[in-house]
Scaffold this active site. Structure first.
Site, PDB file in Angstrom:
ATOM      1  CB  SER A 480      -0.949  -0.034   1.195  1.00 25.31           C
ATOM      2  OG  SER A 480      -1.980   0.914   1.053  1.00 25.31           O
ATOM      3  CG  ASP A 565      -6.229  -2.375  -4.388  1.00 23.08           C
ATOM      4  OD1 ASP A 565      -7.008  -1.699  -3.680  1.00 23.08           O
ATOM      5  OD2 ASP A 565      -5.013  -2.489  -4.144  1.00 23.08           O
ATOM      6  CG  HIS A 597      -5.463  -2.249  -0.524  1.00 25.43           C
ATOM      7  ND1 HIS A 597      -4.717  -1.651  -1.521  1.00 25.43           N
ATOM      8  CD2 HIS A 597      -4.998  -1.728   0.632  1.00 25.43           C
ATOM      9  CE1 HIS A 597      -3.858  -0.820  -0.988  1.00 25.43           C
ATOM     10  NE2 HIS A 597      -3.994  -0.850   0.316  1.00 25.43           N
TER      11      HIS A 597
END
Length: 621
Positions: A480, A565, A597
């Protein structure tokens, strides 16, 4: 996966045990056989999560009955669950990682399970579990407007939804009193936040205060007469403290607990006894301050039985006599116990990962260093077992995601896996990491790829100066925001890194801003102030978008991405991979079509960490 080749050292042969390096990769990332325990309201039954068809499903253990699996989910691990009465469990699940969670209920008597929010593209969020009402919950749904959540009262028997509070356009969170009435709404115009309050259910909301997003004022729960409420607030201070707020005067009535070193952001209470119990905070390790003698005595008694371990109460029955107790530290996922306080009896429910021996895991050591501009950066250094005094080690630098989150002292399967392969791991809470106060957080504004990245680089240089790191064998890996920091690292300071792994990371700050989930859009102006404005800060954002700096990349790169995602669109990974391929730079790319994600399905985790192991072995060993 092929059977691992066993390489026994002389010491291992003498002791009869293998070294940590011989632990199969899958043992670090497989689903526990039993975890996530929760006790029923009557204290007679326990539910937990157990794998079935490689997915975590709910199993119930009842007195005098065989344990019984009560869900049959095959596509996706459950995101969470809780009891509603003694005959029903409620759980959340999304589809393929899209984060549009649906709320399901399973009736334990009939075994029937149903989707209570069967709305395509709609996300369900729990507003209040309503623990005193077995047949109702308050749920937030964005089915009227994808950007906004309205509150509904959901009847778990009939599935009926009754609108409880309609979002007037800017509400980003709701809070209820102890009777389950929506009494507080927090709004945001993207930069400023307002707390709205109503004196009684159904009455008009009135503004209590308006603050900049730079201030933090988060309502927690009401006092037990429903006239005031507790909040975590940094108004007039750098570190957040727990306060009691009086909506009649619009001021703090009293301060409950604060610290000078870190934020205090949470407070617990006894639902049965109607008293506040303990506040929680985090320094280099988790901490708490208890105000209630009964809670303090109970925790002290349990901690005395498990010296050297963190002890947490994870679940309680309605009478608060029976509990699920978790015992853990940085070298073990720990154990879960059933505890009967009246009988002072502990019963082991499960060791969460018995195949990972605590004695073979590495210690996670808190460390500190100074950034180039003088900020104190806290972090964690994990050295391979048996190499605690070694010098010139290969290192994986692991900046965390968020970025407005933090790394914590805990059992981290990634870190333990890397350490078991002989690689040291450095994690740092760079500026902007939460828990260290307002000033430290604000120091990150418009510093993606700037001073935030310098904090990461300074950690690498510190580790090299300590003699721990071999400067020619340092790789960087993150997910991330950590994936962005990885890409920023190999573009801004390419000389530091031998290789890099980007896991669902941002590569282009411009496209990232345009592909966020719709329910993030009310905060877009705040993102412009914290990350950058695509118009006003165009030059800076272009310079700090790794996709435009691929000519600087020298290190081999592995990229991991979920196709669904909703936070970091797959285009972020496609852009950097395509740009590197055009330049002829070595890049490996793994995409999972049924993930979002991060990889949550077990078989995808195995593929991801198998690829990482091969990649790091090639470039670090």
């Amino acid at each position: 996966m092929k059977t691992a080749i066993i390489r026994l050292t002389a010491a291992a042969l003498l002791s009869g045990t293998a070294s940590a390096a011989d632990i199969p990769m899958r043992d670090f990332f497989r689903n526990p056989e039993k975890s996530g325990f929760s006790i029923s309201p009557d204290g007679m039954s326990v539910a937990y999560l157990a794998p079935w068809e490689a997915r975590r499903n709910i199993v119930v253990r009842r007195p005098g009955q065989p344990e019984r699996r009560v869900t049959a989910v095959k596509d996706r691990d459950l995101a969470g669950y809780f009891w509603k009465g003694n005959q029903r469990l409620v759980y959340l699940k999304d589809s393929g990682g899209d984060e549009n969670f649906h709320l399901f209920a399973v009736d334990l008597a009939s075994g029937d399970s149903r989707d209570l929010t069967p709305f395509p593209g709609v996300r369900a969020e729990i507003v209040d579990e309503l623990i005193d009402r077995d047949d109702e919950v308050l749920v937030g749904l964005n089915k009227r407007n994808p950007e906004l959540f309205d509150v509904y009262r959901l009847n778990l028997k009939t599935g009926e939804l009754k609108l409880e509070a309609e979002n007037p356009g800017k509400v980003v969170s709701w809070d209820t009193d102890h009777d389950g009435n929506v009494r507080i709404a927090v709004t945001s115009d993207g930069v400023n936040r307002s707390v709205l309050y109503r004196d009684e259910a159904g009455g008009p909301f009135r503004p209590l205060m308006t603050t900049s997003f730079r201030d933090s004022f988060n309502p927690l729960f009401f006092t037990f007469d429903n006239q005031r409420f507790y909040a975590a607030s940094n108004l007039g201070r750098d570190k957040s403290a727990i306060v009691e707020f009086d909506p009649k005067t619009g001021k703090e009535a009293r301060q409950i607990y604060r610290r000078d070193d870190v934020d205090v952001r949470s407070l617990a209470f006894s639902h049965k006894r109607k008293v506040i119990t303990c506040a929680r905070f985090e320094t280099d390790k988790p901490g708490r301050r208890c105000f209630d003698e009964k809670s303090a005595a109970l925790l002290a008694k349990l901690e005395a039985r498990f010296p050297g371990y963190q002890v947490d109460i994870q679940s309680a029955d309605r009478d608060e006599n029976r509990f699920v107790v978790a015992v853990w530290n940085d070298r073990t996922r720990g154990r879960s116990y059933w505890y009967d306080e009246a009988e002072d009896k502990l019963e082991l429910l499960a060791e969460i990962a018995p195949w990972l021996k605590e004695s073979e895991m590495a210690a996670m050591r808190p460390v500190q260093y100074r950034s180039r501009d003088g900020l104190l950066i806290n972090g964690y250094l994990t050295l391979p077992k048996g190499k605690e005094d070694a010098k010139g080690l290969p290192v994986i630098v692991n900046p965390h995601g968020g970025p407005w989150a933090r790394d914590s002292w805990r059992f981290n399967p990634e870190v333990q896996f890397f350490a078991s392969r002989g690689w040291a791991v450095l994690q740092m809470n760079f500026r902007g990491s939460t828990g260290y106060g307002r000033d430290f957080w604000q120091a990150s504004f418009k510093q993606w790829g700037g001073a935030m990245q310098d904090d990461v680089s300074d950690g690498v240089q510190w580790l090299i100066k300590q003699g721990v790191a071999d400067p020619k064998r340092v790789c960087i890996y993150g997910g991330s925001y950590g994936g962005y920091a990885t890409l920023a690292g190999i573009t801004k300071t390419p000389e530091l890194y031998r290789c890099a792994v980007d896991y669902v990371g941002v590569s282009n700050l411009f496209t990232f801003m345009t592909t966020i989930p719709p329910y993030w859009k009310p905060m877009l102006d705040m993102m412009y102030e914290m990350v950058g404005d695509p118009v006003k800060d165009k030059a800076m954002m272009r310079e700090r978008s790794p996709v435009f700096q691929v000519d600087r990349i020298q290190a081999p790169l592995l990229v991991l991405q979920g196709a669904k995602d909703p936070r970091v669109n797959i285009d972020e990974s496609n852009q950097i991979v395509n740009a590197l391929k055009q330049r002829g730079v070595e890049v490996e790319y793994m995409v999972k079509d049924n993930e979002g994600h991060g990889f949550h399905n077990e078989e995808n985790r195995f593929d991801a960490y198998g690829a990482m192991e091969r990649f790091f072995r090639k470039h670090l060993d």
